[in-house]
Design an enzyme around this catalytic site. Sequence first.
Site, mmCIF file in Angstrom:
data_model
loop_
_atom_site.group_PDB
_atom_site.id
_atom_site.type_symbol
_atom_site.label_atom_id
_atom_site.label_comp_id
_atom_site.label_asym_id
_atom_site.label_seq_id
_atom_site.Cartn_x
_atom_site.Cartn_y
_atom_site.Cartn_z
ATOM 1 N N GLU A 133 2.935 10.762 -5.236
ATOM 2 C CA GLU A 133 3.106 10.533 -6.673
ATOM 3 C C GLU A 133 2.470 11.627 -7.520
ATOM 4 O OE1 GLU A 133 1.924 6.346 -6.852
ATOM 5 O OE2 GLU A 133 4.052 5.907 -6.873
ATOM 6 N N GLU A 163 6.631 3.740 1.728
ATOM 7 C CA GLU A 163 5.961 2.500 1.343
ATOM 8 C C GLU A 163 7.028 1.437 1.181
ATOM 9 O OE1 GLU A 163 3.329 2.934 -2.077
ATOM 10 O OE2 GLU A 163 2.771 4.944 -1.400
HETATM 11 C C1 GAL Z 1 2.734 3.134 -4.917
HETATM 12 C C2 GAL Z 1 1.596 4.097 -4.635
HETATM 13 C C3 GAL Z 1 0.487 3.458 -3.870
HETATM 14 C C4 GAL Z 1 0.139 2.131 -4.485
HETATM 15 C C5 GAL Z 1 1.341 1.263 -4.509
HETATM 16 C C6 GAL Z 1 1.096 -0.072 -5.163
HETATM 17 O O1 GAL Z 1 3.491 3.576 -5.967
HETATM 18 O O2 GAL Z 1 2.050 5.212 -3.931
HETATM 19 O O3 GAL Z 1 -0.613 4.315 -3.866
HETATM 20 O O4 GAL Z 1 -0.312 2.326 -5.776
HETATM 21 O O5 GAL Z 1 2.326 1.867 -5.279
HETATM 22 O O6 GAL Z 1 0.092 -0.791 -4.609
#
Ligand code: GAL
Length: 947
Positions: A405, A481
Site C-alpha cells: 500500500e 490478503e
Molecule cells: C490491508 C492492509 C493490511 C491491513 C488490512 C486490514 O489493506 O494491507 O495491512 O491494514 O488491510 O486489516
Amino acid sequence: MTTAPTLQELVGDGWIAPRARFATDAALLSLNGEWSFRSSPSRADAPDDLASADGAGWDRIPVPSSWPMHGHGAPAYTNVRFPFPVDPPHVPDENTIGDLVRTFDWPGGPALLRLDGVDAAGEVWVNGRRVGSTAGSRLVHEFDLTDVVRTGTNTVALRVAQWAATSYLEDQDMWWLPGVFRDVAVQALPPGGVQDVRVEAQWADGYGVLIVDVDARDGATALVDVPSLGLTGLATGVAHDVGRVDGWTAETPALVDVVVRTEAERATVRVGFRTITIEDAQLKVNGRRIRIRGVNRHEHHPDLGRVVPAEVVRAELRLMKQHNINAIRTSHYPPHPDLPGLADELGFWLVDECDLETHGFFEVGWRGNPSDDAAWEPAYLDRMRRTIARDRNHASVILWSLGNEAGTGRNLEASAKLSHELDPTRPVHYEGDWSSTAVDVYSRMYAHQDEVDAIGRQAEEPLPDPVADAHRRSLPFLLCEYAHAMGNGPGGLSEYEASFRRHPRTQGGFVWEWLEHGIRRRTPDGREFFAYGGDFGEEIHDGNFVADGLVDADRRPRPGLLDYKKVIEPIGLEIDGARVRVTDGYDFADLAGVELRWTRGSAGGVLALPPVRPGETAEVHLPEGAVGDGVLTVRAVLAADTAWAPAGHEIAWGQAGELPTPTSIAARIPIEDRDGVVHVGPGAFDRRTGRLRSIGGTAVDGPALALWRAPTDNDLGVAQFLEGGVSDAAAWAAAGLDRLHERRVGVRTTEDSLEVETVIAPAALDHRVRMRQRWTTDGDALRLDLVLTPEGAWPSGWARAGVELVLPWAADSIEWDGYGPGQRYPDTGQAQRLGKFAVDGAAALHTDYVRPQENGSRAGVHRLVVARGGCGIVVTGDGFSFTASPWTSSELAAAAHPTDLPPSDRTRLTLDLAEHGIGTASCGPGVLPQHRLDAREVTATLVFRAG
Ligand code: GAL
C-alpha cells in the site's frame, strides 16, 4: 513548502554494504540484555552529552525492546492515518528520543556492530566516536568498528528517534512502537574472512546446480564444501553440477549445508535446491504449480510489542503447519532475521516483503506520495537492496515484495527493476498497482469471490492498455490478503477455495492475518484483557482493527483458524458407500507419511492406504464395521512424528451419514387450564400472557422472538466494501431489530393445545413479525409448532430467526448432538463435525473476542440438554442452531472488552431456525447471497422435555 529529505535521512550513513546473514565461526558477542536508558520528549530536549555519557543513574531497559512496553510513553495505533501532520519529510517537535548506553568487553581485533532493527531511526557512537546512523526500522545496519573498538572495555551509545523522515515510508497497519526491538551484536571480522555469500541453488529433474559467490576480505580465496553431497573445494563464482539431489519445497524441505571457507573464517549457509518459474500464467516451483495456503504474519507480542522470543516464533510456525498453512507473507517488512531459516527448515513458501508502506498519503489523495517523488528514490532502493541482501540465500523465499500500500510511482518501478537485477531467480510481487506492469504476479487483496473466479477463467475486465493487459493475463494470480479474520469469521472461505481448486491460475492466497495485536492490560481489579486502539488515550486511532487474526495475541487459535485448516486441507476424503476416495492434494509430497483411521460410534480402525502421489486419487474399501447407520468419520493423520507435529496429528477428515432424526411426538393428550396456569404436559404457561414459565418444574421464561445479534466486526463492516455504504448492522439497527416490542394478539386453548399469537415490531416503524405458537403434548414432551411471518415492507434482512428463552439459572452442563465442538454459522464452521458434545456451562461455549460480539452458535442440532445440578430441559428438533450464553445480545453489544461483561447467574438460550452468514465485510466482501437471511416466513417444530 516541501523540502527534499537529505540522503542521511533517507538511508542513514556510515554503514557497510548490506549482506547476507550466515552462521560463522568468527566470534559473535550479543549485546542483548540490560542497557541504560533515558528519554527526552523532543530532539531539542535531548542532552547533547550522549557521545560521552556512561548511563550512570539512568533507568534500565532491556534490549531488544519496544520502550512503550516498559513504561516509557504509550503504544499508539492507527491503521492508515499518520499520527502526525502529513508534512514530509518533517516530523513534529514532539518526538520521543531514547538514549541507550552500555559497555562491552572485546578481546581485540576488527569487528562490526550489527543492529537488526531500530524503530524508527538510530544514531550510533562507540567509545565517543560517531560511527553512523540507521534508516529503515526492520532492516539490518552494520557499522565497521575496526578503527574505534579497543581491547577491553568499550562503550556503545544509541540515540533513537520515535519519528524520522522515514516514518512516512513505514505506515504499516500496526502499533507505533519505537525502540531497539531486534538483536544487537558485535561480530568479529577476521582479516581474510568471509564478508558476504550469495548462493544460487537451482534444481531440475532431480539434479542440482550450485553457484556460490563470495566476497572475501583482503583478497582472500574462498572455497566451498557441501559435505552431505561429498563435494569439497569447489571454486566460487562458477556453476557446479552437484548431481542428484532432493529438491527443496515447502512440503519436502530438504536442506544441505554449504560451507564457505577461507584461511581465516568458515561460514555455513543452509541451502535448498529449487527453481522458480512463471509459465502458462502459473507460478511454479521445480516445474509444478504450487498451491498457496497462506497467512500474513506480523511480529507482535502482547507483553513485549515488536519483540517476539525465538521459542514463541518456532511454536507459532509449528502451529501454522499443524493447521495446513504452507505460506507466509512477511507483512509488511522483512521478518526477524532468523525467520527465513526456520521457514526453510519447517517448510513454508515465503513472500518476503520490503519495509515499505506509505498508505497515509491516501488520506490526502496521495498528494506528495514518496513512491512517485524522485527525491525519495534512494530510500526505496536501499530498502529493497537490504531486504534481498539479507535473505537471498533462503530457499523458502519465492517472491520478493516491494512493500504494501504505497500507491504507484517511479520509485516502485525502480525497486522492481533493482530486484530483477540483484536476483533474477525470483519473481517480484506488489499489490498496489493493479496494472501489474512492473511485477511478475497479479496480486490483489480482498477481491470478491466472483472476481477471483473470473480471473481464474482469464475473464477479468481488460486493462485499457492492450500491452499491459496482455502482460497481466500472462501472470499467475494471488490474493496477497483475503478473508479478513477480525472478530467472528471469516465467512466465505469455501467459495474462495473452490476457485483456487478450479483454476490453475488462481493459486491461493494469504489470510489477513495470522495474529491479533492485542496488548495485555489489567482492569483495576486485576482481570486481564487485550487492549486495542484507543485504550492508550490516542488522539486518533482505529480501535480494534488492530485485532484481526486467526490466533489471539497469545497465539491461541480462534475458530477461524480451525475453519481455515479444514477448508485448505491438502488431502481429500470423500466417502461413497463402502469406499473412500483419497486424493493427494499436495503439490510434491506423496501420502506415504499418512495413515487413514476410521471411527463409527465406538468402533474404529486403520485403513490400508495404497501409494498415492500428488494429484492422484486412490480408492480404499471400508471394512464391514465401518458401514452402517450413524456417522462415519475418516481421518488422515501423520503416521510418524515430523518436525512440526507428532504422529497421530490430524491433517484432514471426512464424514458420511447422519445423526438419527429425533422422534417427534404424535399422540396428543388434553391440556389442563387451572389457577391461571395452562399445563401442557411438562410445560406450565401463564394463562394471561401465554408465556412458558417452567418445563418439568425447571424455570424458564419465553419464548421471545429473536431477530438480532450483537453485531460482529463483519456485520459492522467498512464502507468501501458495502453496497450503498450500509452495513448489515446498520440496516438491522435502522429496521429496529434490536428494539422490538411485543403485542399479544391472543392466547387460546383448545382441548389439546395452547395457541399463542403475538405481533412483534419496533417503535416508529410499521413492519412486523407475526409469531404463532401452538403447544401440544403427548403427556411426556411438549411440542412447539412455530410460524414466523414477516408483515409489511421489511427494509432489511435479519441476523437470525429464532426464539429466546431466559433460564434464570446458570447452566453447569450443556450437551448436544449436532455439529461441534465449536461454533458454526451458514458460511463458517467448516471445521465442525457431526457428533455428540458436552461442556460444563455456557461460558465454555463463548468465544472471547477482544471486542465482545455475537459468537458461539452451534448448528445442525437434533438434541440439546441444558441443565443445572442434574435438572434441566431437553430440546429436540431437526437441525436447529442454539446459543447458550451467560449474556444477552445487548450486553455483548455494549461491552468494549470482555472484562466489561457483567457477572451473570442466568443463561440466555436462543434457538435459531435460520441465521445470517458472517462474511468478511470488516475488510472484504459481505455475506454472499446464498448465506444471507432475508425477512421470510420461517416454520419449525421443536420438542421440549424435562431432563
Ligand atoms: C490491508 C492492509 C493490511 C491491513 C488490512 C486490514 O489493506 O494491507 O495491512 O491494514 O488491510 O486489516
